[in-house]
Motif scaffolding. Structure first.
Motif, PDB file in Angstrom:
ATOM      1  N   ILE A 181       0.840  -1.204   0.000  1.00  0.00           N
ATOM      2  CA  ILE A 181       0.000   0.000   0.000  1.00  0.00           C
ATOM      3  C   ILE A 181       0.872   1.250   0.000  1.00  0.00           C
ATOM      4  O   ILE A 181       0.610   2.216  -0.733  1.00  0.00           O
ATOM      5  CB  ILE A 181      -0.949  -0.010   1.213  1.00  0.00           C
ATOM      6  N   ASN A 182       1.931   1.238   0.829  1.00  0.00           N
ATOM      7  CA  ASN A 182       2.832   2.393   0.885  1.00  0.00           C
ATOM      8  C   ASN A 182       3.566   2.594  -0.441  1.00  0.00           C
ATOM      9  O   ASN A 182       3.876   3.730  -0.829  1.00  0.00           O
ATOM     10  CB  ASN A 182       3.837   2.224   2.025  1.00  0.00           C
ATOM     11  N   GLY A 225      11.979   6.372   6.135  1.00  0.00           N
ATOM     12  CA  GLY A 225      10.861   7.106   6.726  1.00  0.00           C
ATOM     13  C   GLY A 225      11.267   8.501   7.166  1.00  0.00           C
ATOM     14  O   GLY A 225      10.497   9.459   7.023  1.00  0.00           O
ATOM     15  N   LEU A 226      12.491   8.618   7.711  1.00  0.00           N
ATOM     16  CA  LEU A 226      12.997   9.939   8.091  1.00  0.00           C
ATOM     17  C   LEU A 226      13.122  10.838   6.868  1.00  0.00           C
ATOM     18  O   LEU A 226      12.778  12.034   6.929  1.00  0.00           O
ATOM     19  CB  LEU A 226      14.351   9.788   8.785  1.00  0.00           C
ATOM     20  N   HIS A 227      13.577  10.278   5.766  1.00  0.00           N
ATOM     21  CA  HIS A 227      13.719  11.076   4.540  1.00  0.00           C
ATOM     22  C   HIS A 227      12.353  11.474   3.985  1.00  0.00           C
ATOM     23  O   HIS A 227      12.212  12.570   3.427  1.00  0.00           O
ATOM     24  CB  HIS A 227      14.519  10.306   3.494  1.00  0.00           C
ATOM     25  N   VAL A 262      13.501   9.997  -3.070  1.00  0.00           N
ATOM     26  CA  VAL A 262      12.936   9.186  -1.998  1.00  0.00           C
ATOM     27  C   VAL A 262      12.034   8.095  -2.575  1.00  0.00           C
ATOM     28  O   VAL A 262      12.017   6.954  -2.092  1.00  0.00           O
ATOM     29  CB  VAL A 262      12.164  10.079  -1.006  1.00  0.00           C
ATOM     30  N   ASP A 263      11.267   8.420  -3.617  1.00  0.00           N
ATOM     31  CA  ASP A 263      10.419   7.427  -4.286  1.00  0.00           C
ATOM     32  C   ASP A 263      11.244   6.276  -4.838  1.00  0.00           C
ATOM     33  O   ASP A 263      10.902   5.098  -4.665  1.00  0.00           O
ATOM     34  CB  ASP A 263       9.636   8.083  -5.424  1.00  0.00           C
ATOM     35  N   VAL A 264      12.334   6.603  -5.532  1.00  0.00           N
ATOM     36  CA  VAL A 264      13.166   5.576  -6.151  1.00  0.00           C
ATOM     37  C   VAL A 264      13.792   4.679  -5.089  1.00  0.00           C
ATOM     38  O   VAL A 264      13.830   3.449  -5.238  1.00  0.00           O
ATOM     39  CB  VAL A 264      14.254   6.226  -7.035  1.00  0.00           C
ATOM     40  N   SER A 298       2.179   9.694  -5.182  1.00  0.00           N
ATOM     41  CA  SER A 298       2.686  11.012  -4.795  1.00  0.00           C
ATOM     42  C   SER A 298       3.636  11.579  -5.835  1.00  0.00           C
ATOM     43  O   SER A 298       3.699  12.797  -6.040  1.00  0.00           O
ATOM     44  CB  SER A 298       3.392  10.929  -3.431  1.00  0.00           C
ATOM     45  N   GLY A 299       4.386  10.704  -6.516  1.00  0.00           N
ATOM     46  CA  GLY A 299       5.236  11.183  -7.599  1.00  0.00           C
ATOM     47  C   GLY A 299       4.415  11.758  -8.740  1.00  0.00           C
ATOM     48  O   GLY A 299       4.802  12.756  -9.361  1.00  0.00           O
TER      49      GLY A 299
END
Length: 283
Positions: A152-153, A229-231, A269-271, A160-161
C-alpha cells in the motif's frame, strides 16, 4: 553596443554556519551522553535540535528573502542546482552503504557461516536461511511480508510522484490552482505513508516479535526502512515549505528552483523506496 555583464551576487558574512556547527556539536554530544545514561545528555541533545531548527529557519529564510528580492541571477541558480545535485548524490551513497551491508550479510556472510564447520561460530545447527536471527540464537520472529502495508505504501509513494509532477506542470503553465492542489495532495500522501509505517512498526513489535535487536535481519530492516521514513518526513516538510511559499505568491514559470529542488528530493525518496521494497520486503 557593449554586452551587459550579469552581476554575480556575493552574500554578506553570516554567523549561520557557526551556529549550525554548534547545533551539530550539541546534537552529537547529547546523543552520546544520553546513550550512556548521563542525566544531562537528553537536555543537551534537545538543545542541539532547537539550535539546529533556529539555524534552518534563519538561514533558509535569508535565502528566500534574497531570492524574492531579485538578487540571484542565472549563475547563482546554476550553483544551487549543482549543490542540490551533489547533496542528492551524497544521499545515494548514504543508502548505498546500508544496501551494501544488507547484501554482504545476506549473500556472503550468512551462507559462509552456515557452510562446513563454520556453523560452530554461531550455534550448532545454524542453517543460514534468510531471514535469520543471527548472529545469536535469538527469539523467533516473523519477517515482515511485502503484501499489505508495504505494498500500500508503495502505491502511495508512486501516486505522490504523479501528484507532484501534476503540480510541477501547473507551475510551468502558470496554473496556480493546479500547483496548490498537486502540492497539497503530495504532502497528504506523504503523511499517510508515515502514519502507515508507524502502524507497521507497532505491528512488528507487538505481533511479529520483530525488533531492532532481532539479529542482522531486524537491524537492517529497521535501519533501511527507518532512515527512509525519516527522509520521507524531511521531504514532506520541504514540500510544506514550498506550499507555504506558493500561497505567499512566490515562484513563477521561469524562477522556481526551490520547488524543483524539493521535487528532486521527493522523486529520489520514491526511487529508494522501490529498491527497498524489492530487496527488503519482497525478495
Amino acid at each position: 553596443m557593449s554586452e551587459t555583464v550579469e552581476h554575480y551576487f556575493v552574500p554578506e558574512p553570516s554567523a549561520y554556519p557557526i551556529i549550525g556547527a554548534l547545533a551539530l556539536l550539541l546534537f552529537g554530544a547529547g546523543a552520546a551522553l544520553w546513550l550512556n545514561d548521563v542525566a544531562a545528555g537528553q537536555w543537551i541533545f534537545f538543545a542541539g535540535v532547537a539550535v539546529l531548527i533556529y539555524m534552518l529557519f534563519g538561514w533558509f529564510g535569508q535565502v528566500v528573502r534574497e531570492s524574492v528580492g531579485g538578487k540571484y541571477g542565472s549563475r547563482v541558480e546554476k550553483s544551487f542546482r549543482w549543490s542540490m545535485g551533489w547533496f542528492i548524490f551524497s544521499e545515494v551513497m548514504f543508502f548505498a552503504a546500508f544496501f551494501g551491508a544488507l547484501f554482504y550479510a545476506r549473500v556472503l556472510a550468512v551462507p559462509w557461516l552456515s557452510s562446513g564447520d563454520n556453523e560452530s561460530l554461531l550455534w550448532q545447527g545454524f542453517g543460514g536461511a534468510w531471514p535469520t536471527a543471527g548472529p545469536y540464537d535469538g527469539d523467533a520472529f516473523t519477517p515482515m511480508g511485502a503484501w499489505g502495508i508495504p505494498a500500500i505504501n508503495t502505491l502511495i509513494l508512486l501516486t505522490s510522484g504523479v501528484t507532484l509532477t501534476f503540480a510541477h506542470y501547473g507551475l510551468l503553465k502558470g496554473n496556480r490552482g493546479q500547483l496548490k492542489l498537486g502540492l497539497f495532495a503530495t504532502i497528504a500522501l506523504g503523511a499517510i505513508f508515515i502514519a502507515l509505517q508507524a502502524y507497521e512498526y507497532a505491528h512488528a513489535y507487538a505481533d511479529l516479535n520483530l525488533r531492532l535487536d532481532s539479529g542482522i535481519y531486524g537491524s537492517t530492516f529497521y535501519l533501511l526502512t527507518g532512515f527512509h521514513g525519516l527522509h520521507v518526513t524531511v521531504g514532506a516538510i520541504m514540500l510544506s515549505v514550498m506550499l507555504a511559499r506558493v500561497l505567499a505568491g512566490h515562484f513563477d514559470e521561469k524562477h522556481h528552483f526551490g520547488f524543483e529542488a524539493a521535487a528532486w528530493y521527493w522523486h529520489f525518496v520514491d526511487v529508494v523506496w522501490l529498491i527497498l521494497f524489492v530487496v527488503v520486503y519482497w525478495l
